[in-house]
Design an enzyme around this catalytic site. Sequence first.
Site, PDB file in Angstrom:
ATOM      1  N   LEU A 190       0.865  -1.176   0.000  1.00  0.00           N
ATOM      2  CA  LEU A 190       0.000   0.000   0.000  1.00  0.00           C
ATOM      3  C   LEU A 190       0.905   1.229   0.000  1.00  0.00           C
ATOM      4  O   LEU A 190       1.989   1.213   0.584  1.00  0.00           O
ATOM      5  CB  LEU A 190      -0.898   0.037   1.235  1.00  0.00           C
ATOM      6  CG  LEU A 190      -1.987  -1.032   1.368  1.00  0.00           C
ATOM      7  CD1 LEU A 190      -2.701  -0.877   2.708  1.00  0.00           C
ATOM      8  CD2 LEU A 190      -2.983  -0.964   0.227  1.00  0.00           C
ATOM      9  N   ASP A 191       0.462   2.300  -0.635  1.00  0.00           N
ATOM     10  CA  ASP A 191       1.232   3.535  -0.610  1.00  0.00           C
ATOM     11  C   ASP A 191       1.402   4.026   0.821  1.00  0.00           C
ATOM     12  O   ASP A 191       0.581   3.730   1.697  1.00  0.00           O
ATOM     13  CB  ASP A 191       0.529   4.622  -1.433  1.00  0.00           C
ATOM     14  CG  ASP A 191       0.443   4.271  -2.910  1.00  0.00           C
ATOM     15  OD1 ASP A 191       1.259   3.456  -3.367  1.00  0.00           O
ATOM     16  OD2 ASP A 191      -0.455   4.818  -3.587  1.00  0.00           O
ATOM     17  N   LYS A 192       2.444   4.793   1.048  1.00  0.00           N
ATOM     18  CA  LYS A 192       2.749   5.278   2.393  1.00  0.00           C
ATOM     19  C   LYS A 192       1.557   6.004   3.013  1.00  0.00           C
ATOM     20  O   LYS A 192       1.230   5.792   4.180  1.00  0.00           O
ATOM     21  CB  LYS A 192       3.971   6.204   2.348  1.00  0.00           C
ATOM     22  CG  LYS A 192       4.362   6.771   3.712  1.00  0.00           C
ATOM     23  CD  LYS A 192       5.589   7.661   3.619  1.00  0.00           C
ATOM     24  CE  LYS A 192       5.960   8.237   4.992  1.00  0.00           C
ATOM     25  NZ  LYS A 192       7.164   9.102   4.911  1.00  0.00           N
TER      26      LYS A 192
END
Length: 370
Positions: A190-192
Amino acid sequence: MPSKNMLPKGQRRHSVRAEYVATRGVDPEMPPVVPVLDFEDDGDVTDATVRTFVADPVAAGMRLDLYLAQALPDISRARVQVLIDAGQVCVNGETPKAKDKLKGGETVEIEGQPQLEPLHATAEDIPLDIVFEDKYLAVVNKPAGMMVHAGAGATDDDRNKGTLVNALLFHLAKLSDIGGQLRPGIVHRLDKQTSGLIVVAKDDSTHRKLGEMFSERTVKKTYLTLVHGHLAKDDTTVTLPIARDLQRRIRMTTRRPDGRSAVSHMHVLERITTPFGAFTMVEVKIETGRTHQIRVHMQSLGHPVVGDFLYGAPHVIRRVDGGEGVLELERNFLHAASLQLTHPQTGKELELEAPLAKELVEFLEQLREG
């Protein structure tokens, strides 16, 4: 000549084929199906164990490391390369290289287990919201602001701290090694600045099977996002391919003809009209897992995700009625809300959910109240 250890016809599997098709650019129509070797009669593999078998005829023309990774059910390609580099693999009595091509029919000997270098990532006592856990895998509700793992060039400094991997190493007794020294257990990302559910593997066999499931699109992922403006249709499917933006390398784009296929299904949950403008709460189901996929596809529709400054959302949201007050959201309003999959080892159906993060709930309340 088939190996005497080969499973009976109908019970063979090629456990990593789909994963390597997805990650290494292998044409799925070209590689032969490699029968999996069964060493159950040998008991546990120890450092002194020597496993011997004859390479199947379908191995002809294949790289040694790729063939062994597919033929051995519980050893990843990374581990195979460790074995080969350490001289623990012999082919017809000779010490080979990982890239050597097989002809089929060779006698292959594997001595002991791969001796992996210590992980570069270190355990940190960081709180985790573990939604599900058993001896094979865990599902974690990742908070926004936490990177899943450090970058490939990270060293033992602040760039390699505070990640999900660091927390997992502290909370879980074991993680798979397929992801390497910086990404143990990590099957997908998942993106940050995206929160929500992420599944991690505790052993290589589970990791490999999960990789196949993601590649074959049998894992169902549902996201919730708030975007700027009102979407025109209640249901929209975006199929624009995604590639790296050559002008700004940290971004992705739908404007390159050589992009990878990407499919996002969007369903409007609510259109919201507020003193700060129009917004839409959207449920998104993705068939593919490209980098920044939902964010890029939303931008392509002209409705950037709230808080997503990289793809056109404003840093500060001002009132449209001229009144005082502004709103800010220092993260993407994007949340991996649910995950549906068949457990790769037990066959049990898992349906897991994670509620919206507190900061997203509070932002919605402020938006509605004006």
